[in-house]
Design a protein around this motif. Structure first.
Motif: not given
Length: 266
Positions: A17-22, A41-48, A197-200, A211-216
């Motif tokens: 029932p938990v939405r991890a990525l939207r 808990g932002a969803g970084k590992s879920t994305l990978l 693609l680096l999760i950090e 070179s480019y970054a996203y913030v979850l």
């Protein structure tokens, strides 16, 4: 023009029932380097996990969206099939085979290889990048230091000859000097034409490398832009990413004078 190494489009993921990525969307160009930042808990590992095909093993489900690598759709493919498409993940915590030797860990990374010549070339490349692994090939992986295990985990992934390398918190738990060595190697790997693609959580490190970054934030992309612009923004450092808390004075000085992003003014 070649298709991007990775394209994620409106990806939505649930754990029960938990939405991890939207509706997450991002792109890693061919031979490019992108970072995804965010708190626990932002969803970084879920994305990978969704990209690499291991999400079902963690109880997650892709509800909607698309993931393509080099123009090939990955959704619905098994993890081993995704590896054969050239997308390989280095998991958080390294997860080397502790009772196996360094050499056997590397061989495990090449299980899907088609011929011995390619395996030998991949092994030579790994040992060139990580000379310490050559010195300790017969040693059990569990006896390596944390930094050496991280080198082995990356080396094992490189044995599959990836076009896109997914790195999940490679600096986690490492001493600063070892973080620097790992960072140099990641930069060298990207310089050889492998997209990353680096999760950090260490925003300073990620923004120096990418070179480019996203913030979850809470499963959604809250901000994105060129890494240099994010690193130079006082608002990003102080209010959002917490870089000022993680960075040394030397690292902040190396980033250059602070600038204000227009979307953060007022």
């Amino acid at each position: 023009m070649s298709p991007p190494a990775l394209t994620v489009t409106d990806l939505t993921v649930d754990y029960g029932p938990v939405r991890a990525l939207r509706e997450v969307s991002l792109t890693v160009p061919e031979a490019g380097f992108a970072a995804v930042l965010g708190s626990n808990g932002a969803g970084k590992s879920t994305l990978l996990r969704a990209v690499s095909g291991v999400l079902p093993y963690h109880g997650g489900t892709v509800r909607s969206g698309a993931v393509t690598a080099g123009g090939t759709a990955l959704h619905g493919r098994r993890a081993d099939q995704i590896v054969r498409q050239g997308v390989v993940q280095v998991p958080e915590g390294r997860e080397v085979f502790a009772r196996m030797s360094v050499a056997d860990n590397l061989r495990a990374g090449a299980l899907g290889a088609r011929d011995r010549k390619s395996v030998a070339a991949a092994r030579e490349r790994v040992l060139r990048l990580f000379p310490v692994l050559a010195e300790r090939e017969k040693q059990r992986a569990g006896l390596l230091s944390g930094g050496e295990q991280q080198m082995l985990a990356i080396g094992r992934a490189l044995m599959a000859e990836p076009r896109l390398l997914l790195l999940d918190e490679p600096s986690l738990g490492l001493a600063p000097i070892m973080i620097g060595r790992i960072a140099e190697t990641i930069r060298a790997i990207n310089g050889e034409g492998i997209a990353v693609l680096l999760i950090e959580q260490n925003a300073t490190l990620a923004l120096q490398l990418a070179s480019y970054a996203y913030v979850l934030e809470v499963g959604a992309i809250a901000l994105e832009g060129p890494a240099a612009e994010l690193a130079a923004s006082a608002e990003i450092r102080d209010r959002y990413l917490g870089v000022s808390q993680e960075a040394t004075e030397e690292e902040i000085a190396a980033a250059g004078p602070s600038r204000t992003l227009a979307r953060w003014s007022g």
